[in-house]
Design an enzyme around this catalytic site. Structure first.
Site, mmCIF file in Angstrom:
data_model
loop_
_atom_site.group_PDB
_atom_site.id
_atom_site.type_symbol
_atom_site.label_atom_id
_atom_site.label_comp_id
_atom_site.label_asym_id
_atom_site.label_seq_id
_atom_site.Cartn_x
_atom_site.Cartn_y
_atom_site.Cartn_z
ATOM 1 N N HIS A 1 0.805 -1.308 0.090
ATOM 2 C CA HIS A 1 -0.043 0.144 -0.085
ATOM 3 C C HIS A 1 0.906 1.172 0.075
ATOM 4 C CE1 HIS A 1 -2.204 -3.128 2.349
ATOM 5 N NE2 HIS A 1 -3.370 -2.588 1.765
ATOM 6 N N ASP B 1 2.252 1.950 3.359
ATOM 7 C CA ASP B 1 3.334 1.043 3.987
ATOM 8 C C ASP B 1 4.751 1.575 3.809
ATOM 9 O OD1 ASP B 1 1.001 -0.630 4.206
ATOM 10 O OD2 ASP B 1 1.495 -1.670 2.452
ATOM 11 N N HIS C 1 -11.067 -13.683 3.813
ATOM 12 C CA HIS C 1 -12.201 -13.130 3.582
ATOM 13 C C HIS C 1 -13.349 -14.020 3.328
ATOM 14 C CE1 HIS C 1 -9.473 -9.105 2.326
ATOM 15 N NE2 HIS C 1 -9.534 -9.741 3.712
HETATM 16 C C1 XUL Z 1 -7.371 -6.351 4.460
HETATM 17 C C2 XUL Z 1 -6.694 -6.844 3.250
HETATM 18 C C3 XUL Z 1 -5.652 -5.594 2.477
HETATM 19 C C4 XUL Z 1 -5.962 -5.991 1.028
HETATM 20 C C5 XUL Z 1 -5.355 -4.662 0.369
HETATM 21 O O1 XUL Z 1 -8.206 -7.282 4.940
HETATM 22 O O2 XUL Z 1 -7.011 -7.989 2.671
HETATM 23 O O3 XUL Z 1 -4.763 -5.889 3.040
HETATM 24 O O4 XUL Z 1 -5.134 -7.043 0.774
HETATM 25 O O5 XUL Z 1 -5.589 -3.534 0.834
HETATM 26 CO CO CO Z 2 -5.831 -9.048 1.285
#
Ligand code: XUL
Ligand code: CO
Length: 435
Positions: free
Chosen positions: A99, A102, A269
């Site tokens: 990111h 980061d 997720h």
């Molecule tokens: C958050 C996540 C993030 C994304 C990128 O749960 O997975 O780190 O991969 O923003």
């Molecule tokens: Co992720």
């Protein structure tokens, strides 16, 4: 300076080695189903979990021992890049992801943040040129800063929307500079806390508008990475718009973004959405939209995103089977969006955890390749749907029947004969494939 003094370059030594600094399953150049393991797996290391965290949790302070703190935020940022490339090289990882926040300190203004990004990405580029290590994807963090309290591209505040746009424009400029192969959007704050004060349709229209600006800008700078949406149902926001693969695809299709956007799917997720990882990959594949994978694992006993390093060979096998069925994951890859536990606080744990994840996915690949060679699932599926390969079933899938003709046929039947799914037997046979 070396940050991981005690860690040598990690090599494949086979499963009987007692060297903890060795791959026991991942043999990068070994050919599996016609191509080297490394080309199937395309491993990436995540900058955020690896370099910027401290092991703190809502109940306790950081525990991680780290040695790259510098005399100023920019000093630390450079040290982190050095330490990060040392890990990448030692692990023989081909790719990395980050990111914007980061890698560079945000300073006191957006302008200062962008200047810092320029300096650090110049430095990253030097390292990339020297080592041949590549950028799998970068992304803009539009969820940590308090200004994103009500979202970024789905905010109610047009000034915030504009800042999000500026951050993504910068992200695309950086992607071009570093030759990024993909660019990710994970909308941690794109969703709602309560529907009582939310116009969901308005917010989704704005999100699509944002993505169209992204596509146009990428074309204008002549750099078109594969755009990826990363679904997640919740956390930090109560309801996130890109809930799961199917929901994200409905959005992509509604706004006709399918030529430019695919999905980046994350194992943890999937669990939070009440799915398996392989379910999410399978859904993406059905839409020809499998982009990339965030390999980690959740804890089925917990309801939040623990981002553990993947060690479950069952899931890795089924995920890799989907990847093989997809004819590979490129230009995506397998990114370890995973963090060491709070109790794994030594520097070397960062390396050991990645070895564990890479070995787990290597095992998944080997097992999946064996199943593919034996047509293990093909045979099960062929047998299960056999009634559609001849007679009335064949007529149906050739679109030669209608409700009237099927009614006539149904009335001629005495009783139907269903087949058992034998699922316990299938699971037991599959266990024999796990290496
Ligand atoms: C958050 C996540 C993030 C994304 C990128 O749960 O997975 O780190 O991969 O923003
Ligand atoms: Co992720």
């Amino acid at each position: 300076m070396n940050y991981f003094e005690s860690v040598p370059k990690i090599k494949y030594e086979g499963k009987d080695t007692d060297n903890k600094y060795a791959f026991r399953h991942y043999n990068p150049e070994e050919i599996i189903l016609g191509k080297p393991m490394k080309d199937h797996l395309r491993f990436a290391v995540a900058f955020w979990h690896t370099m910027t965290e401290d092991g703190s949790d809502p109940f306790g302070d950081g525990t991680y021992q780290r040695n790259w703190e510098g005399n100023s935020p920019m000093d630390t940022a450079k040290n982190r890049v050095d330490a990060f490339f040392e890990i990448l090289e030692k692990l023989d990882a081909e790719y990395f992801c980050f990111h914007d926040v980061d890698i560079a300190p945000q300073g006191d203004s957006l302008k200062e943040f962008f200047e810092n990004i320029d300096v650090i990405t110049d430095y990253i580029k030097e390292k990339m040129d020297k080592t041949g290590i590549k950028l799998l994807w970068n992304t803009a963090n539009m969820f940590t800063h308090p200004r994103f309290v009500n979202g970024a591209a789905t905010t109610n505040n047009a000034d915030v929307y504009s800042i999000a746009a500026a951050q993504v424009k910068k992200g695309l400029d950086v992607s071009k500079k570093l030759n990024g192969e993909n660019y990710v959007f994970w909308g941690g704050r794109e969703g709602y806390e309560n529907l009582l004060n939310t116009d969901m349709n308005f917010e989704l229209d704005n999100l699509a508008r944002f993505y169209r600006m992204v596509i146009d800008y990428a074309k204008s700078i002549d750099h078109q990475p594969q755009f990826l949406i990363e679904p997640k149902p919740k956390e930090p926001t109560k309801h996130q718009y890109d809930y799961d693969a199917a929901t994200a695809m409905a959005f992509i299709q509604k706004y006709e973004l399918e030529n430019d956007f695919k999905l980046n799917l994350e194992a943890n997720h999937a669990i939070l959405a009440g799915h398996t990882f392989e379910h999410e990959i399978n859904v993406a594949r059905n839409y020809d939209s499998l982009g990339s994978l965030d390999a980690n694992q959740g804890d089925l006993l917990l309801g939040w995103d623990t981002d553990e390093f993947p060690t479950d060979i069952y899931t890795a096998t089924l995920a890799m089977y989907e990847v093989l069925e997809n004819d590979g994951i490129a230009p995506g890859g397998i990114n370890f969006d995973a963090k060491v536990r709070r109790t794994s606080f030594e520097m070397e744990d960062l390396v050991l955890a990645h070895i564990a994840g890479m070995d787990t996915y290597a095992r998944g690949l080997r097992s999946a390749a064996k199943m593919k060679n034996d047509k293990f699932f093909e045979q099960i599926i062929e047998d299960r749907y056999a009634s559609f390969s001849a007679g009335i079933g064949k007529q149906i899938i050739e679109n030669k029947e209608d409700l009237e003709s099927l009614t006539k046929y149904a009335l001629s039947l005495n009783e139907v004969e269903n087949k058992s799914g034998h699922i316990e037997h299938i699971k037991s046979l599959m266990n024999d494939y796990l290496v």
